[in-house]
Design a protein around this motif. Sequence first.
Motif, PDB file in Angstrom:
ATOM      1  N   LYS B 280       0.815  -1.210   0.000  1.00  0.00           N
ATOM      2  CA  LYS B 280       0.000   0.000   0.000  1.00  0.00           C
ATOM      3  C   LYS B 280       0.858   1.275   0.000  1.00  0.00           C
ATOM      4  CE  LYS B 280      -3.763   2.228   2.538  1.00  0.00           C
ATOM      5  NZ  LYS B 280      -3.042   3.138   3.434  1.00  0.00           N
ATOM      6  N   ASP B 281       1.940   1.269   0.760  1.00  0.00           N
ATOM      7  CA  ASP B 281       2.767   2.476   0.840  1.00  0.00           C
ATOM      8  C   ASP B 281       3.383   2.828  -0.525  1.00  0.00           C
ATOM      9  OD1 ASP B 281       2.255   2.849   3.552  1.00  0.00           O
ATOM     10  OD2 ASP B 281       3.871   1.484   4.130  1.00  0.00           O
ATOM     11  N   THR B 283       1.968   2.163  -3.365  1.00  0.00           N
ATOM     12  CA  THR B 283       0.859   2.679  -4.170  1.00  0.00           C
ATOM     13  C   THR B 283       0.582   4.138  -3.838  1.00  0.00           C
ATOM     14  OG1 THR B 283      -0.002   0.464  -3.818  1.00  0.00           O
ATOM     15  CG2 THR B 283      -1.401   1.986  -5.039  1.00  0.00           C
ATOM     16  N   THR B 284       0.691   4.489  -2.557  1.00  0.00           N
ATOM     17  CA  THR B 284       0.482   5.884  -2.157  1.00  0.00           C
ATOM     18  C   THR B 284       1.479   6.808  -2.862  1.00  0.00           C
ATOM     19  OG1 THR B 284      -0.185   5.074   0.003  1.00  0.00           O
ATOM     20  CG2 THR B 284       0.291   7.433  -0.167  1.00  0.00           C
ATOM     21  N   LYS B 287       1.046   8.729  -6.121  1.00  0.00           N
ATOM     22  CA  LYS B 287       0.329  10.007  -6.256  1.00  0.00           C
ATOM     23  C   LYS B 287       1.271  11.200  -6.442  1.00  0.00           C
ATOM     24  CE  LYS B 287      -3.434   8.380  -3.342  1.00  0.00           C
ATOM     25  NZ  LYS B 287      -3.661   8.270  -1.882  1.00  0.00           N
ATOM     26  N   TYR B 405       4.365  12.477   1.838  1.00  0.00           N
ATOM     27  CA  TYR B 405       5.102  11.436   1.106  1.00  0.00           C
ATOM     28  C   TYR B 405       6.465  11.190   1.741  1.00  0.00           C
ATOM     29  CZ  TYR B 405       1.498  12.427  -2.320  1.00  0.00           C
ATOM     30  OH  TYR B 405       0.295  12.611  -2.930  1.00  0.00           O
ATOM     31  N   ILE B 408       6.032   8.917   4.503  1.00  0.00           N
ATOM     32  CA  ILE B 408       5.830   7.539   4.042  1.00  0.00           C
ATOM     33  C   ILE B 408       7.161   6.884   3.673  1.00  0.00           C
ATOM     34  CG2 ILE B 408       4.834   6.155   2.152  1.00  0.00           C
ATOM     35  CD1 ILE B 408       2.361   7.924   2.391  1.00  0.00           C
TER      36      ILE B 408
END
Lengths: 446, 446
Positions: B280-281, B283-284, B287, B405, B408
Amino acid sequence: MHKNICIIGGGISGLTALYYLRKKGLKATLFEVSSQIGGVIQTKNIDNFIIEKGPNTMLLSDQRTLDMIKDLELSIENASPYSNKRYIVKNRKCLSLPISIFNFITTSLFSFPTKFKILIEVFKRNKKSSNEESISQFFIRRFGKEFLDYAINPFIAGTYAGDPDILSIKYAFPKLYELESKYGSVIGGLVKEKKDINKIKRQTISFNGGINTFTQKLAKRYKESIFTKSQVKDISKHKDGYTITLKQNNELKTLNYDKVICTIPAYSLKKITVNGRSFKDFTTLNKINYPSIISISLGYNSESIPHNLSGFGVLVPKCENMNILGILFSSSLFKNRAPKGKSLLTIFMGGSRHPEHCKLSKEERYSLVYKDLEKLLGIKSKPIFNYETIWEKSIPQYHLGYGHYNKILGIIELKLPGFYFAGNFVNGISIQDTILNSMNLINEKF
Amino acid sequence: MHKNICIIGGGISGLTALYYLRKKGLKATLFEVSSQIGGVIQTKNIDNFIIEKGPNTMLLSDQRTLDMIKDLELSIENASPYSNKRYIVKNRKCLSLPISIFNFITTSLFSFPTKFKILIEVFKRNKKSSNEESISQFFIRRFGKEFLDYAINPFIAGTYAGDPDILSIKYAFPKLYELESKYGSVIGGLVKEKKDINKIKRQTISFNGGINTFTQKLAKRYKESIFTKSQVKDISKHKDGYTITLKQNNELKTLNYDKVICTIPAYSLKKITVNGRSFKDFTTLNKINYPSIISISLGYNSESIPHNLSGFGVLVPKCENMNILGILFSSSLFKNRAPKGKSLLTIFMGGSRHPEHCKLSKEERYSLVYKDLEKLLGIKSKPIFNYETIWEKSIPQYHLGYGHYNKILGIIELKLPGFYFAGNFVNGISIQDTILNSMNLINEKF
């Protein structure tokens, strides 16, 4: 029949006049009173230190000067790229004169109000007084007192050895004067003024071996037309031209010429009689002021100078109350001016600011210099080499009221048709000014 | 036992990581998905026009970068001395960005109030809002709107291909942000800030043959450790390190490494699974915005370009409403970039300002370019040569909220010990930023 022209004085003005006359195919003879050619341009090599006794650099900004240099097959030596860094003393510290916007905004050389005044000069439409303005009055009015004190005053000391309080803006900086008259602002005028077609990018130059390579080359090329140790004692006007009375080897001789170009300093004119009599107009020109200046060349072991000497040199504003007028980083400016591992500084003293300094003993003078060098550059050791030149009369000052002398020059040329003046008291003191002045004279009158 | 390190991505970040790992004597292997090494650094020689598809120049200002260049025995090609002249479009005219005080005072690029604002920025102590500021907000507050429009906006278009309204001052220009925070003023801070010991005089450089000489040299030196056409599909954490699943020639293979350095673009991360599952990270991070940019190289017969092309190039502020973002005078900037008698221009289109331009047909796009080239440089003829590169995703934008970001990235590195990020979305977009970023990573973590 070819005209035969007499040139009096073997400095750069006389030599340039000779050069352009010969380019025109005219016959000319040059007489120099001293034993050497070049006037104040004098270079000496002593122990491999290259000493400039007079002017140290030449500012080249005109295509015609460059053409002459090229024609003489001289190879130009450009000043080091670091030479655009110039230091001004403020509170006994060397601050670099700002060139970039960033330096300008951040320098402590000028306060914020002065920076603001510089920024708005372009909009400023204040009236000048009806009297002739001094350089100081002009710059205070346009840019404020601090700009005068920390930019103009040291600059004038470094160029004229002079005092902006009594120099005339109109005669000493005619271009600035005209820019304001024409456009209402100096900076605005610089933008709007059409570029002189002869202007080229300004460069500070010398020549291999020093500035006098230039005058020596001219002297060599025209050696058969140049006579040293030749003093012009009298010029007498007659119907077809002039009879010149010349003193050579203690003998007097007379020679006839069609025209005369006189390039000797204003203070030497009184030694020449006209038609056998003292000439009042020449005597008047004797009043043009030439302050004394002392040029001191000091050689050091490079490691004994804490300052990196990266730049042109240091100028000292009058209000800093120091002894010297400025320092030139001679061995940084041009290559091979000092032996390997040594540095050469040229220090200027005296001028209009300190006329008393040329009366001091050498020891007294040097002790004043050493004090300032320690303050400004951190130099504590004594130099390993020294050489000084005292010019009792150095550079003509275009003082307030100079217009009067200018008129007299015109009157003399009217009284003596075919007699012309050239030289650094006529149309500008820089080497290039005198070159262009002689060139213009030849182009217009011969 | 020597650590064995896997580097994902063969752009300058991955290559630099490899370089410093090997300098430390560590074992490392680099995998690049495409068939060529160098990432966005791509130089092409077509008909003797040297085309830079990606970055055209490199800004060198750090001793450590210079050391690396020297160690690689690369010969630097400095940009022409005229390259400090940069043009900005105002009212459809190319005005030079002022460098000297005189230019600054007299330029019509900035009005008097803007010049005044620049002058007083050093005294200005206005509060920033508590929200994260955009580049536009920051510069309007410090220097005013006109400075934003005619200096910063075009600069951002020329570097980030981005929009200062949505870029974060804190993340896109951390140094400026910190200067104000620390000293209360940008310019004041620049003066007071202690000089980084690694800082050297800024120079705009390339290399003989183009920028990719740099990456090619790295690729050649470490060729036995570099594998192209090698796609990392999965990284799986186990007790002693990572198992990497690699796709090479349509075959999957697994390899074990102690640590992983990931330098691929943020938008490519989502293609990599972690422990066999979508992460998931990663995929973030998809953006993070990468606007498109089109780089168009046009060759002309030099005599068909009325402008003298003396300078770096032209940048177009958004408020001028033109088609292109800017023009680089490529063949003026470096030698031998065009055949004799020809000139090479590089035109940039698209970016955050005109995302629609990469959807146009080539003909439509070129007709927009020709219009602007005629307005700005007076070019009426068609080019004799053209080449275009469309980057659908060009440069990562450090937009407002970028801090999220960044966090992350930190979280991922915590979740995956021994896994590290490098690349131009981490700590700066310039070539030198990415080099120093990889260098720091190796120095600190390996």
